[in-house]
Design an enzyme around this catalytic site. Structure first.
Site, PDB file in Angstrom:
ATOM      1  N   GLY A   9     -16.178 -35.283  30.839  1.00  0.00           N
ATOM      2  CA  GLY A   9     -15.224 -34.356  31.108  1.00  0.00           C
ATOM      3  C   GLY A   9     -15.123 -32.911  30.577  1.00  0.00           C
ATOM      4  N   ASP A  10     -15.073 -32.245  29.728  1.00  0.00           N
ATOM      5  CA  ASP A  10     -15.183 -30.817  29.701  1.00  0.00           C
ATOM      6  C   ASP A  10     -16.536 -29.839  30.862  1.00  0.00           C
ATOM      7  OD1 ASP A  10     -15.389 -28.316  27.614  1.00  0.00           O
ATOM      8  OD2 ASP A  10     -17.678 -28.490  27.940  1.00  0.00           O
ATOM      9  N   SER A  11     -17.205 -30.828  31.161  1.00  0.00           N
ATOM     10  CA  SER A  11     -18.548 -30.144  31.961  1.00  0.00           C
ATOM     11  C   SER A  11     -17.478 -30.138  33.662  1.00  0.00           C
ATOM     12  CB  SER A  11     -19.771 -31.171  31.841  1.00  0.00           C
ATOM     13  OG  SER A  11     -19.283 -32.526  32.323  1.00  0.00           O
ATOM     14  N   ALA A  14     -15.202 -37.134  26.440  1.00  0.00           N
ATOM     15  CA  ALA A  14     -14.999 -35.670  26.660  1.00  0.00           C
ATOM     16  C   ALA A  14     -16.044 -34.895  26.746  1.00  0.00           C
ATOM     17  CB  ALA A  14     -14.209 -35.623  25.181  1.00  0.00           C
TER      18      ALA A  14
END
Length: 136
Positions: free
Chosen positions: A27-29, A24
């Site tokens: 994935g956030d970036s 995550a």
């Protein structure tokens, strides 16, 4: 963009050894970069205006809504990653987010991180576009 085009193969970690929160984190970036790139199609605007638009897409509530839109499209392997992200032990939740939304947002980010590290650019692009388009 494939991770292998940025890092050498030996620098890419084994996906199955990474925790859902680590996926995550990445994935956030990836999601943020995708959103920022997509909103550039709105044309030149002041940076603070672009930031406000981007926040509308990347906040937990918006990501949770996007996650619900892609659920029926996930493969069995993707669903396993999603559920691991959703069910992970989260210690803190931002003050403007509710726990359920935050869990689904984390799950979406974990899935995005997984697809990115896997190098499945086509599937990553498909999921990101569906998620983004569901919010417009």
């Amino acid at each position: 963009m494939n991770i292998n085009s940025i890092l050498s193969k030996k620098e890419v970690p084994e996906i199955n050894t990474l925790s859902p929160l680590t996926l995550a984190f990445l994935g956030d970036s990836v999601y943020e970069m995708f959103v920022r790139t997509k909103i550039l199609s709105l044309g030149n605007r002041p940076a603070n205006e672009l930031h406000k638009i981007a926040v509308g897409y990347v906040k937990a509530k918006a990501q949770a809504e996007a996650a619900h839109k892609i659920m029926d499209l996930l493969t069995e392997d993707e669903l396993v990653i999603y559920k691991r992200g959703r069910n992970t032990n989260i210690h803190t939740v931002p003050k403007n987010a509710d726990m359920a939304d935050y869990r689904h947002a984390t799950a979406l980010e974990a899935l995005i991180g997984y697809l990115y590290l896997k190098g499945d650019d086509g599937r990553l692009r498909e999921i990101l576009n569906i998620a983004f388009d569901s919010l417009t």
